[in-house]
Scaffold this motif. Structure first.
Motif, mmCIF file in Angstrom:
data_model
loop_
_atom_site.group_PDB
_atom_site.id
_atom_site.type_symbol
_atom_site.label_atom_id
_atom_site.label_comp_id
_atom_site.label_asym_id
_atom_site.label_seq_id
_atom_site.Cartn_x
_atom_site.Cartn_y
_atom_site.Cartn_z
ATOM 1 N N VAL A 382 0.963 -1.372 0.057
ATOM 2 C CA VAL A 382 -0.095 0.078 0.059
ATOM 3 C C VAL A 382 0.808 1.287 0.065
ATOM 4 N N THR A 383 2.025 1.225 0.625
ATOM 5 C CA THR A 383 2.702 2.411 1.012
ATOM 6 C C THR A 383 3.510 2.659 -0.380
ATOM 7 N N PHE A 384 4.121 1.325 -1.151
ATOM 8 C CA PHE A 384 4.593 1.360 -2.391
ATOM 9 C C PHE A 384 3.499 2.027 -3.410
ATOM 10 N N LEU A 385 2.210 1.746 -3.390
ATOM 11 C CA LEU A 385 1.398 2.125 -4.337
ATOM 12 C C LEU A 385 1.008 3.650 -4.137
ATOM 13 N N ILE A 386 1.090 4.179 -2.973
ATOM 14 C CA ILE A 386 1.096 5.596 -2.451
ATOM 15 C C ILE A 386 2.054 6.462 -3.439
ATOM 16 N N ILE A 387 3.316 6.010 -3.400
ATOM 17 C CA ILE A 387 4.435 6.519 -4.204
ATOM 18 C C ILE A 387 4.145 6.337 -5.561
ATOM 19 N N LEU A 388 3.880 5.015 -6.047
ATOM 20 C CA LEU A 388 4.037 4.578 -7.404
ATOM 21 C C LEU A 388 2.795 5.273 -8.242
ATOM 22 N N ILE A 389 1.611 5.526 -7.691
ATOM 23 C CA ILE A 389 0.505 5.732 -8.442
ATOM 24 C C ILE A 389 0.499 7.332 -9.400
ATOM 25 N N PRO A 390 1.211 8.258 -8.310
ATOM 26 C CA PRO A 390 1.629 9.489 -8.935
ATOM 27 C C PRO A 390 2.529 9.553 -10.069
ATOM 28 N N LEU A 391 3.541 8.743 -9.757
ATOM 29 C CA LEU A 391 4.687 8.519 -10.659
ATOM 30 C C LEU A 391 4.411 7.749 -11.917
ATOM 31 N N TYR A 392 3.427 6.838 -11.864
ATOM 32 C CA TYR A 392 2.893 6.242 -12.896
ATOM 33 C C TYR A 392 2.108 7.062 -13.758
#
Length: 587
Positions: A382-392
Motif C-alpha cells: 500500500v505504501t509503495f502504491l501511494i508513491i507509485l500511483i502519482p509516478l505512474y
C-alpha cells in the motif's frame, strides 16, 4: 445581465437545476474521495484481521474462519450490483451513500458492543493446547455476530457501488477541462483507498491486536461516522443525475429477451432494415447511436421489425433499437474478460486469510520491543502504491505514450494482463516462503509450538515479498479493469461500471470458500486426516501445496486471458445527437 450555466440532465440534491460554477467539480469530488478514504479506513482492517477474530475470539477453526471471512467479503462485493441498480433507477446515488453508510455504522457499532461484553462471546481458551475444548460461538451470540457482520457487508456494498460513480457525476466528459479532472479523479480514487487503508492496516490493526477488539471496532465506527459527516457537508454542492425511473440495465435484458422471442425470424440481408429511431426523431431526447457490427448476429433478431410492430407501438421486450442491441453485444463481449479476472481475487483472499495465519506464527519484532501485527503486512505494498500511483500517472504513462502512441500508455487489456501474470508469480513466491517457514519449524522442533508464547525464529517480513508483488498486480489489474469497464460500458450504464469490478471480486471470494472445501475433501487422508488445510495447526498443514495449486491455476487463467484479449475488439465511438449538455440562460 448575469449569465448562469445550467447542467442539462443534472440537479442539486433538492431537485433544482444544477449550475456549473456552483455545483460539482473537483471541490465536490474531494469530499467524495475523503469519504471513500474514511470508508476504507474503517473496513480494510477487517478484511485482513477478521480471520484472527473469528479464530481466536469466536473459536472457529482456521478453515472455518477463512470461509466466514471470504463469505463476508463476497457479500460485501456482490450486493454492489443490486445497490447500483436501485441507485440508478429509483433513488439518487447520494441517498444510496447515506443509507449504506448508516448501515455500515450500525454494523460496526454492534461488533463493538459484542467485542466489549464477555457475555456476548465465547469464554476465552487456548486453542493451541492439544487437550483444549474451546466452545465456538453459538445461539443468540452467533446471531448477533452475523447480524452485525452482514449489516456491515450490505453497507459496504452500497458505498462501493454508489460513492465512485457519484464522484464521477461531478464532472462532464463533454467539457475538456472537466474530462481531464475526471481522469485524475479515478487515479485519486485508488490513492484515497491506499491512504485510508494504510491507517487501517497500521493504527487500527495495532489497536485490535494490542488494546482489544472493542477498541479496534470502536475506532472503525468513529471513522465511518466521520465519513458520513464529511459527505453530508457536501450536499449543497453536489451534482445529481435526474432519476427517470428506467434503467439501461433493463434495456440490456430486453435485448436478450427480445432476441429469444424473435429467434424464429429471419435476419434481413441489409442491416439498415433493422429497427433504429431516426437521428432527427424526438430532438429533445439525448441519445447515442452505435453502428451495426457483424458480430453476435443472433442478438440482431431483437431489432427485426414485423408488420405488427408497424401497426402499433412496439414493446421494448419485443423490439429493440440497433444501438440498444450493440450495447448488449458489448456487455456480452466483456464477460470473458470479466471471468478471467475472478481467479485473481481468489488469490487475494488467501493473502487475507492464510497468509495472516502464517504471520501469526512468525517473529514480528522490528529490531526492538516493537512488534508489527501480521495483519499490517499489506501496508508495504500500500505504501509503495501511494508513491507509485502519482509516478505512474505523471511519468511512466507519458513515457510509454511516446513509444505506443496510446493515450494511456498501454491499453486497458494489456494492463490487466500484466497484473494477472504477477498474481501467478506472487502465489509461487508464497509457496516457496511457506516451505521455508515450515522448514524452520521442523528444524527447531516447533511444529506444535504456541506462537503466542514462542514464535518461530523466522522474520514475518519474508511474507512481504508475496504482498509486494501482489500489490503491483493490484494496481495494474484492478485499476485497469475499472477503466476498461467504465470506457466500454454503454453511456447509461457507466454508473454501474464500478460494480462490475466489485462483482468480479465477489465471485473470487465465494470461489475461494468453495476451493478450500474442495481441496480439503480431495486431499483428506493424504498424509494427514482432514486434508491440506484442515485443523488449527498451520505448521502441520500443507499450505505450500495449496499455494502451488493457485499459482498453476493463475498461469492457466493468464494463458486463457491472452486468447480472450487478442480476440476482443473495443467498442466503436458513439455519435451524440442531442445539444450540448450545458445551456446558458439569463439569471
Amino acid at each position: 445581465m448575469e449569465k448562469v450555466e445550467l447542467i442539462k440532465g443534472k440537479v442539486d440534491w433538492r431537485g433544482r437545476a444544477a449550475m456549473k460554477h456552483q455545483h460539482g467539480g473537483m471541490r465536490a469530488a474531494l469530499l467524495v474521495l475523503t469519504t471513500f478514504g474514511f470508508e476504507n479506513m474503517a473496513t480494510l482492517a477487517l478484511a485482513v484481521n477478521l480471520v484472527i477474530y473469528f479464530n481466536g475470539v469466536m473459536h472457529f477453526t482456521i478453515a472455518e474462519a477463512a470461509t466466514e471471512l471470504t463469505n463476508y467479503m463476497g457479500v460485501a462485493y456482490i450486493l454492489s450490483i443490486l445497490v447500483a441498480f436501485l441507485a440508478d433507477t429509483y433513488i439518487a446515488r447520494f441517498k444510496a451513500v447515506l443509507i449504506s453508510a448508516s448501515l455500515e455504522f450500525l454494523g460496526l457499532a454492534l461488533l463493538t458492543v459484542q467485542a466489549h461484553y464477555p457475555s456476548l462471546k465465547p469464554r476465552p481458551c487456548n486453542m493451541f493446547e492439544p487437550t483444549a475444548t474451546c466452545e465456538k460461538v453459538e445461539g443468540s451470540n452467533a446471531a448477533l455476530l452475523f447480524l452485525a457482520l452482514y449489516m456491515l457487508a450490505i453497507g459496504s456494498a452500497g458505498l462501493k457501488a454508489s460513492l465512485p460513480p457519484h464522484g464521477a457525476d461531478q464532472f462532464e466528459d463533454e467539457d475538456p477541462r472537466e474530462a481531464r479532472q475526471m481522469s485524475s479523479y479515478f487515479n485519486c480514487l485508488l490513492l484515497a483507498l491506499c491512504v485510508g487503508g494504510s491507517i487501517s492496516l497500521t493504527f487500527i490493526v495495532w489497536i485490535q491486536d494490542n488494546k482489544g477488539w472493542d477498541w479496534g471496532f470502536g475506532i472503525s465506527t468513529v471513522a465511518i461516522l466521520m465519513g458520513i459527516v464529511v459527505f453530508a457537508a457536501g450536499l449543497p454542492m453536489y451534482r445529481v443525475y435526474v432519476i427517470r425511473g428506467d434503467s439501461a440495465f433493463l434495456e440490456i435484458i430486453q435485448v436478450y429477451v427480445a432476441a429469444f422471442r424473435n429467434r424464429r425470424l429471419k435476419l434481413p440481408e441489409d442491416a439498415t432494415e433493422l429497427y433504429e429511431i431516426n437521428h432527427d426523431q424526438e430532438a429533445a431526447i439525448e441519445a447515442e447511436f452505435l453502428p451495426h457490427r457483424h458480430v453476435l448476429r443472433c442478438l440482431d433478431k431483437a431489432a427485426i421489425r414485423t408488420s405488427t410492430d408497424a401497426q402499433q407501438a412496439p414493446s421494448g421486450w419485443k423490439l429493440c433499437r440497433v444501438t440498444q442491441v450493440e450495447n448488449a453485444k458489448i456487455i456480452l463481449g466483456v464477460l470473458p474478460v470479466f471471468c478471467c479476472t475472478i481467479i485473481m481475487t481468489l488469490c487475494l483472499a488467501q493473502l487475507q486469510t492464510f497468509s495472516i495465519q502464517q504471520g501469526f506464527t512468525m517473529d514480528t519484532s522490528m529490531g526492538g520491543s516493537f512488534h508489527i501485527p501480521p495483519a499490517s503486512l499489506p501496508i508495504l505494498p500500500v505504501t509503495f502504491l501511494i508513491i507509485l500511483i502519482p509516478l505512474y500517472d505523471q511519468l511512466i504513462v507519458p513515457l510509454l505514450r511516446r513509444f505506443t502512441g496510446h493515450p494511456t500508455g498501454i491499453t486497458h487489456l494489456q494492463r490487466i494482463g500484466v497484473g494477472l501474470i504477477l498474481s501467478s508469480i506472487s502465489m509461487g513466491v508464497a509457496a516457496v516462503v511457506e516451505v521455508k517457514r515450515k522448514g524452520v519449524a521442523r528444524d527447531h522442533d516447533m511444529l506444535d509450538a504456541n506462537p503466542a508464547i514462542q514464535p518461530l525464529p523466522i522474520s514475518v517480513f519474508w511474507l512481504s515479498i508475496q504482498y509486494f508483488i501482489f500489490g503491483i498486480a493490484d494496481m495494474f489489474t484492478y485499476v485497469g479493469l475499472l477503466e476498461f469497464f467504465y470506457s466500454e460500458a454503454p453511456k447509461a450504464l457507466k454508473s454501474m461500471s464500478t460494480s462490475f469490478l466489485w462483482c468480479s471480486m465477489a465471485l473470487g471470494y465465494f470461489f475461494s470458500s468453495i476451493l478450500v472445501n474442495l481441496v480439503n475433501s480431495a486431499t483428506e487422508g493424504m498424509g494427514r486426516s482432514g486434508g491440506w488445510l484442515a485443523g488449527n495447526n498451520i505448521n502441520r498443514n500443507h499450505l505450500n501445496l495449496f499455494y502451488w495449486l493457485l499459482s498453476i491455476l493463475s498461469f492457466i487463467n493468464f494463458v486463457i486471458y491472452l486468447f480472450v484479449a487478442k480476440r476482443y475488439k473495443y467498442r466503436p465511438q458513439p455519435v451524440h445527437t442531442a445539444a450540448d449538455r450545458s445551456v446558458t440562460l439569463p439569471s
